[in-house]
Enzyme design. Structure first.
Site, short mmCIF file in Angstrom:
data_model
loop_
_atom_site.label_atom_id
_atom_site.label_comp_id
_atom_site.label_asym_id
_atom_site.label_seq_id
_atom_site.Cartn_x
_atom_site.Cartn_y
_atom_site.Cartn_z
N ASP A 1 -2.33 -0.14 5.92
CA ASP A 1 -2.70 0.48 7.20
C ASP A 1 -4.19 0.69 7.38
OD1 ASP A 1 -3.19 3.86 6.76
OD2 ASP A 1 -2.51 2.63 5.10
N ASP B 1 -0.27 5.22 0.64
CA ASP B 1 -0.59 6.26 1.63
C ASP B 1 -0.82 5.65 3.00
OD1 ASP B 1 -1.11 8.97 0.02
OD2 ASP B 1 -1.82 7.28 -1.19
N ASP C 1 0.86 -1.17 0.00
CA ASP C 1 0.00 0.00 0.00
C ASP C 1 0.91 1.23 0.00
OD1 ASP C 1 -2.31 1.71 0.47
OD2 ASP C 1 -1.64 1.79 2.56
#
Length: 256
Positions: free
Chosen positions: A208, A25, A23
């Site tokens: 996240d 961001d 991932d």
């Protein structure tokens, strides 16, 4: 007081049988009020490139950003990637396809989404700090710059998704997105894992946000490693790294 969070160990170092999915961001870069106002540290880009070389190219970006944004952010690296939460998937050969098999482009959109975009712009004008991000086939409403408007943004999104069967809402960290039905990061990982150089490897996914839970489920199902960045709960992730800078350190360790 007892710790309310399960204790997740840090991930082990990669071996040469792994495939790495990242991932962006909140994992490789910190969040910003404006998603365009971010940069990737050169040493992180270099570490990812070294890991890609070591794993024979089995490194991919799995992001909510469009592929064009990812390519600008990671240049001169040009990695396999899934953009728009898996709506765009680009394998090692460079061809990009949507989840329905059509050629995917950033400008591919619908009249319905265009109308929602226009209404969202009017809504944001009345709510300073709310940012509307046009991603082509998806639309994101950010309230990081206007935390007091969170409930109103969510209500706007719920009201406008209505009975549209072609899209769903994807909540995230200070954002809600209108994304094409059938697109998610887990499907993108499964699709890439069927292709070389990923096929037959152990998938390792770092993320996240709520959008990354699909990826964690895919990695777990495929007997791989799921790595949460932060302490968000609940999560299907098995391993964890506390912060973005810890991800950077882990990548540096794996680059040599």
């Amino acid at each position: 007081m007892a710790n309310d969070y399960p204790l997740r160990p840090p991930p082990p170092l990669l071996d040469n049988a792994c495939a790495l999915f990242l991932d962006v961001d909140g994992t490789l870069i910190e969040f910003a009020d404006d998603p365009e106002a971010v940069t990737l540290l050169p040493e992180v880009r270099e570490a990812i490139g070294r890991i890609s070389d070591r794993l024979d190219g089995a490194v991919a970006l799995i992001s909510g950003r469009p592929l064009a944004q990812l390519d600008r952010l990671f240049a001169p690296l040009h990695l396999p990637a899934a953009g728009l939460h898996g709506h765009q998937v680009r394998g090692m050969g460079g061809d990009t396809h949507a989840v329905d098999g059509r050629t995917a482009t950033d400008s591919d959109t619908s009249e319905w989404l265009h109308a929602v975009h226009q209404q969202a712009m009017r809504f944001a004008h009345g709510h300073p700090g709310v940012l509307v991000e046009d991603k082509g086939r998806s639309l994101a409403l950010h309230w990081r710059g206007a935390p007091h408007a969170a409930n109103e943004v969510r209500a706007f999104a719920e009201r406008h998704i209505g009975g549209n069967t072609g899209y769903r809402l994807q909540p995230g960290d200070h954002v809600v997105e209108f994304i094409p039905e059938g697109s998610d990061k887990g499907r993108a990982i499964r699709q890439l894992m069927q292709q070389l150089p990923f096929r037959g490897r152990i998938p390792v996914f770092l993320g996240d946000d709520l959008t990354d839970e699909y990826g964690f489920d895919a990695a777990n199902t495929l007997h791989g490693w799921s790595v949460l960045v932060g302490e968000r709960e609940p999560s299907a992730a098995v391993f964890a790294l506390p912060r973005v800078r810890d991800v950077h350190g882990w990548l540096q360790e794996n680059a040599y």
